[in-house]
Design an enzyme around this catalytic site. Structure first.
Site, PDB file in Angstrom:
ATOM      1  N   LYS A   1     -61.638  47.402  12.330  1.00  0.00           N
ATOM      2  CA  LYS A   1     -60.241  47.829  12.474  1.00  0.00           C
ATOM      3  C   LYS A   1     -59.832  48.664  11.268  1.00  0.00           C
ATOM      4  O   LYS A   1     -59.705  48.140  10.161  1.00  0.00           O
ATOM      5  CB  LYS A   1     -59.314  46.610  12.591  1.00  0.00           C
ATOM      6  CG  LYS A   1     -57.922  47.012  13.064  1.00  0.00           C
ATOM      7  CD  LYS A   1     -56.887  45.950  12.847  1.00  0.00           C
ATOM      8  CE  LYS A   1     -56.200  46.055  11.517  1.00  0.00           C
ATOM      9  NZ  LYS A   1     -55.532  47.349  11.250  1.00  0.00           N
TER      10      LYS A   1
ATOM     11  N   GLU B   1     -62.355  43.006  -1.308  1.00  0.00           N
ATOM     12  CA  GLU B   1     -62.101  44.016  -2.333  1.00  0.00           C
ATOM     13  C   GLU B   1     -60.598  44.246  -2.310  1.00  0.00           C
ATOM     14  O   GLU B   1     -60.070  44.871  -1.386  1.00  0.00           O
ATOM     15  CB  GLU B   1     -62.893  45.290  -2.029  1.00  0.00           C
ATOM     16  CG  GLU B   1     -64.398  45.032  -2.115  1.00  0.00           C
ATOM     17  CD  GLU B   1     -65.267  46.238  -1.779  1.00  0.00           C
ATOM     18  OE1 GLU B   1     -64.760  47.203  -1.192  1.00  0.00           O
ATOM     19  OE2 GLU B   1     -66.457  46.198  -2.106  1.00  0.00           O
TER      20      GLU B   1
END
Ligand code: NAD
Length: 496
Positions: free
Chosen positions: A187, A263
């Protein structure tokens, strides 16, 4: 969910999901708005739960079927074909990235799309040449054994990526996941859906086996992103984005005890010692604070300058910053584009107001530029420099994610290391000095995933990338990605 014929590029009028080798539409959609002039670029299908489900089912089937049966060399060949496919439509990808984000054409060419291609090639080559660990073991009763480690794919990997480097960060996860034999349901950010849709067209055009790569468009909370993280047949989530989203995803995956790689955000420091190459340090800080309008997770928002050169440094930084040309990427000479959206601009402007309330001196910027053309409907702000805030100010501790930095003086190496580390984040730092020993000494003490000495933003894709504290955990890059995207099994064999 309706099968559809195509999602035309470079900027399709309606961007569709890509599930099980087909483009599919949804009933709901949302607008993809240009940050340059506020116009509607396209409408994007908003996934219902059954689209996410279909993507995960297709990925699982493909992983247990054709893709799971390929050897590493065959997967590497596919990754090179994907890279070739992006290369063949390089200009379409550049146009899509520039339109969605407002970044410069030169950045899109040299960084975003080039890195998208490099991500596939690097992981193809890594997986093709990778070895494994091997140990000879002797036991007290005279037995001899060999142990070797074999890697297996995780299965279905959910990829969720942000808007700031759309194709670069999307492929940074898709490429190693596929290289290691997984199938993906990915996505992209709802703010930047176009380059991922082009990538789906490449996957279709090269006839990648159906279900290996599935693309789902939609929002995060209570939408496609969240449903993907909670799906019982998704084996791992790899996510890049804000720290608070990482926290929400961590809660969502807890029940399924899924593997996650995060991250996340940063509040990165640049440290300039008095012995630095002055001009290189000024140029470096302009680059590290204002590249991509400050919307790089690695950008410096805190700058510490040793007191003897502080005033001179701030004056030089101001001069170079005021020489930046903010505007449309389609205009000659533009160096700095818009923020991603008016919503994000509102957040950045709220920090511009807060800085003044907190007592900052505004060295330059602090407002919205005026153009007298369509860009006045875009999401631009002025590159901004502050001084005079205490280290505890919210503008010095919270990630703003815009073209802005605060510059503060320091007096000793020990002091500046402590101030740099006194942060909830731990992503990146840069240090400017010509004293070699000091550079290494300071780098070793800084609590971030990466430290640049006399440089910024240079990435070797074989090195570990990630952050500590609120900036995430886990490392991706090179063999670290291979570790994350696989489950290893130790095979122990009696030989004597
Ligand atoms: P974001 O967290 O708002 O969104 C990132 C993605 O997560 C989007 O695709 C979004 O739809 C999805 N999402 C949002 N809520 C979700 C939920 N509850 N469940 C599942 N998915 C959800 O981040 P952003 O604003 O797109 O990106 C900017 C942030 O990303 C900044 O904080 C920046 O520092 C960070 N970032 C970090 C790195 C890194 O490598 N550490 C790199 C780039 C950006």
């Amino acid at each position: 969910m309706n099968p559809s014929v195509d999602a035309r590029s470079p900027v399709a009028k309606r961007l569709l999901h890509f599930v099980d080798g087909q483009f599919v539409d949804s009933v709901d959609s949302f607008p993809n708005i240009s940050p340059i002039d506020g116009s509607e670029l396209s409408r994007v299908a908003e996934a219902e739960k059954d689209v996410v489900d279909a993507g995960v089912r297709a990925a699982k089937r493909a992983q247990r079927g054709p893709w799971g049966k390929l050897n590493a060399g065959e997967r590497a060949d596919w990754l090179h074909r994907i890279a070739d496919g992006i290369q063949a439509r390089f200009d379409d990808f550049v146009a899509a990235e520039v339109a969605d984000t407002g970044r410069s054409v030169s950045q899109a060419r040299s960084l975003d799309i080039a890195r998208g291609i490099a991500n596939f090639r690097t992981f193809a080559d890594l997986v093709r040449t990778a070895g494994s660990e091997f140990f000879e073991t002797s036991t007290a009763d005279g037995g001899e054994y060999i142990n070797y480690i074999t890697r297996k794919p995780l299965g279905v990997v959910g990829v969720i990526s942000p808007w700031n480097l759309p194709l670069l960060l999307f492929t940074w996860k898709v490429a190693p996941a596929l290289a290691m034999g997984n199938c993906v349901v990915a996505k992209p950010s709802e703010e930047t859906p176009t380059s991922a849709t082009l990538l789906a067209e490449v996957m279709r055009d090269i006839q990648l086996p159906a279900g290996v790569f599935n693309l789902i468009h939609g929002h995060g909370t209570n939408a496609a992103g969240e449903w993907l993280t909670k799906h019982p047949d998704v084996d791992a989530i790899t996510f890049t984005g804000e720290s608070k989203t990482g926290s929400a995803i961590m809660k969502a995956v807890a029940d399924g005890v899924k593997n996650v790689s995060f991250e996340l955000g940063g509040k990165n420091a640049a440290v300039v010692f008095a012995d630095a190459d002055f001009d290189a340090a000024v140029d470096g800080v302009v680059q590290s604070s204002f590249t991509n309008a400050g919307q790089v997770c690695l950008c410096s928002e805190r700058v510490y300058v040793e007191r003897p050169i502080f005033e001179r440094f701030v004056a030089a930084l101001k001069k170079k910053t005021e020489a930046l040309k903010v505007g449309s990427p389609y205009d000659q000479g533009t160096t700095t584009g818009p923020l991603i959206s008016k919503g994000h601009r509102e957040k950045v402007l709220s920090y511009f107001r807060l800085a003044v309330e907190e007592g900052a001196t505004v060295v330059t910027g602090g407002g919205v530029p005026s153009f007298g053309n369509a860009c006045d409907d875009g999401a631009f702000v002025q590159p901004t420099i502050w001084t005079g805030l205490p280290d505890t100010a919210r503008c010095v501790t919270e990630e703003i994610f815009g073209p802005v930095c605060h510059v503060a003086p320091f007096d000793s190496e020990e002091e500046v290391v402590e101030r740099v580390n006194d942060s909830a984040y731990g992503l990146a730092a840069c240090v400017w000095t010509t004293n070699l020993a000091r550079g290494h000494r300071v780098a070793k003490q800084i609590e971030t995933g990466i430290v640049w000495l006399n440089a910024w933003f240079v990435r070797d894709l074989r090195t570990p990338f990630g952050g500590s504290k609120l900036s995430g955990f886990g490392r991706e890059g090179g063999r670290h990605s291979m570790d994350f995207y696989t489950e290893s099994t130790n095979v122990c064999v009696k030989v004597a």
